[in-house]
Design an enzyme around this catalytic site. Structure first.
Site, PDB file in Angstrom:
ATOM      1  N   ASP A  66      34.133  63.598  63.043  1.00 28.94           N
ATOM      2  CA  ASP A  66      32.954  62.880  63.511  1.00 28.94           C
ATOM      3  C   ASP A  66      32.615  63.256  64.954  1.00 28.94           C
ATOM      4  OD1 ASP A  66      35.331  61.662  64.240  1.00 28.94           O
ATOM      5  OD2 ASP A  66      34.583  59.616  64.023  1.00 28.94           O
TER       6      ASP A  66
ATOM      7  N   ASP B  55      31.195  71.492  54.848  1.00 30.46           N
ATOM      8  CA  ASP B  55      29.856  71.388  54.277  1.00 30.46           C
ATOM      9  C   ASP B  55      28.930  70.654  55.244  1.00 30.46           C
ATOM     10  OD1 ASP B  55      27.752  71.460  52.513  1.00 30.46           O
ATOM     11  OD2 ASP B  55      28.739  70.305  50.940  1.00 30.46           O
TER      12      ASP B  55
ATOM     13  N   ASP C   3      26.036  72.539  58.268  1.00 28.10           N
ATOM     14  CA  ASP C   3      24.610  72.231  58.247  1.00 28.10           C
ATOM     15  C   ASP C   3      24.153  71.664  59.586  1.00 28.10           C
ATOM     16  OD1 ASP C   3      24.292  73.168  55.724  1.00 28.10           O
ATOM     17  OD2 ASP C   3      23.689  71.267  54.817  1.00 28.10           O
TER      18      ASP C   3
ATOM     19  N   TYR D 277      36.077  68.336  46.512  1.00 31.67           N
ATOM     20  CA  TYR D 277      35.145  68.861  45.518  1.00 31.67           C
ATOM     21  C   TYR D 277      35.853  69.336  44.247  1.00 31.67           C
ATOM     22  CZ  TYR D 277      31.529  68.879  49.159  1.00 31.67           C
ATOM     23  OH  TYR D 277      30.643  68.515  50.136  1.00 31.67           O
TER      24      TYR D 277
ATOM     25  N   LYS E  95      40.193  64.526  59.945  1.00 29.03           N
ATOM     26  CA  LYS E  95      40.214  63.103  60.247  1.00 29.03           C
ATOM     27  C   LYS E  95      41.660  62.610  60.154  1.00 29.03           C
ATOM     28  CE  LYS E  95      37.391  60.259  60.670  1.00 29.03           C
ATOM     29  NZ  LYS E  95      36.951  59.552  61.910  1.00 29.03           N
TER      30      LYS E  95
END
Length: 370
Positions: A227, A251, A255, A143, A193
């Site tokens: 994942d 992020d 959620d 970001y 990852k």
């Protein structure tokens, strides 16, 4: 508790002011019933600030935020600002607060309320008693990385975002996660990852080194690909205690964990900076939900997430554990008694508005303080 502790309240846009008003009522209640008082200052941020100053947050408000003991943030945004230039859009105010205050550790709890187990799409036995803390790195990663934006490469138009981390950025957010785990279940999952990303492997290696240093021998460490972590949050979320991860994956994962609890409208967050030489740290607290412009000003909003953010403020900035617990319990009791806003309404309950739910919480606080 000295009365000179300062809180900067930034209600923002949409339902932010309505929800923050309910926190104001709790602050007034604390002064009367708990003899705990604060100096509260209010400022503009987001679209509310843009309407007056043509920017998302002013230098004066930033100075107030830097000097406050804690900042309570409402929500920002609305469709009327969709065409505003990016640097002045409402969300830019929150990004500047996070960046300038160096709030590198975002704490996102995912906790289920017994009264709302049926609100989740997951089976009650899967989520009953759920209590996860996701620690998301907040001021670096993709970001904020450079270069970014549109490029032309060998005659081909492309767009670039850059994922980048320094050792220090990874170490400091990991230390927050380990320290939190020490006060909870003493288990940390580090999510990245590392199988396909160089920054992921860098992250994994540094977290491993920190764990092997001897400073965190009492903490159980697991590495999990992001994942798979998302899948496990749906399959078996109670296996987790503290999850530490980078900005992008944090992020997404926070959620996913939030929806396991049934409603974004119930979830608070904290963003913490480093501890200074006086033992203090800059901090901003905000609900996870957005500004919900479609119901703004209609007394329909659920103020729970903002109230719970205030409880986090009391716990992490002012070490007022008993008062934080009391507010959390009052919210739980209000829902158990059948008082519900529209987003969490259920058969057999009484639907109330934002102020009505505030009334219910204050009534429960009176009972707890009796």
């Amino acid at each position: 508790m000295a009365s000179n502790k300062t809180i900067l309240m930034l209600p923002g846009d949409g339902i932010g002011p309505e929800a923050c008003n309910q926190v104001r009522r709790i602050i007034d209640w604390m002064a009367k019933r708990r003899s705990v008082s604060f100096d509260v200052k209010e400022g503009l941020v987001g679209g509310a600030c843009y309407d007056v100053h043509k920017e998302a947050v002013t230098d004066e408000t930033m100075a107030d935020a830097m000097s406050a003991d804690a900042v309570l943030f409402g929500a920002v945004g609305g469709p009327q600002y969709d065409n505003v230039e990016r640097h002045a859009r409402p969300e830019a105010g929150l990004l500047r607060l996070r960046k300038d205050m160096d709030l590198f550790a975002n704490l996102r709890p995912a906790v289920t309320f017994d009264a709302l187990l049926d609100a989740s799409t997951l089976k009650p036995e899967v989520i009953s008693g759920l209590d996860i803390m996701i620690v998301r790195e907040l001021t670096s990663g993709v970001y904020f990385g450079e270069p970014r934006g549109m490029q032309t490469y060998e005659g081909v138009e492309r767009c670039v975002d850059t994922q980048a981390y320094t050792r220090a950025e990874i170490e400091r957010v990991t230390a927050v996660a380990f320290d939190l785990a020490r006060k909870r279940g003493k288990k940390v999952h580090s999510s990245e990852k590392s199988n396909v990303m160089e920054t992921g492997l860098f992250w994994k290696n540094i977290v491993t080194e920190m764990h092997q240093s001897g400073d965190y021998d009492d903490i159980e460490l697991h590495h999990i690909l992001a994942d798979n972590c998302a899948m496990q949050l749906v399959k078996n979320p109670k296996q987790f205690d503290v999850i530490v991860t980078d900005n992008l994956f944090g992020d997404l994962l926070s959620d996913a964990a939030a929806m396991a609890t049934g409603s974004l409208g119930m979830l608070p967050s904290a963003s913490l900076g480093g501890i200074d030489e006086n033992g203090n740290r800059k901090a901003l607290y905000e609900p996870v939900h957005g500004s919900a412009p479609d119901i703004a000003g209609k007394d329909l909003a659920n103020p729970s997430a903002t109230m719970l953010s205030f409880a986090m403020l009391l716990r992490y900035s002012f070490d007022l554990q008993e008062d934080a617990n009391m507010i959390e319990q009052a919210i739980q009791n209000a829902m158990t008694s059948g008082k519900r806003t529209g987003d969490i309404m259920a058969d057999g309950c009484e639907q109330v508005g934002c102020s009505g739910f505030g009334d219910a919480v204050l009534a429960e606080l009176d009972k707890l303080a009796a």
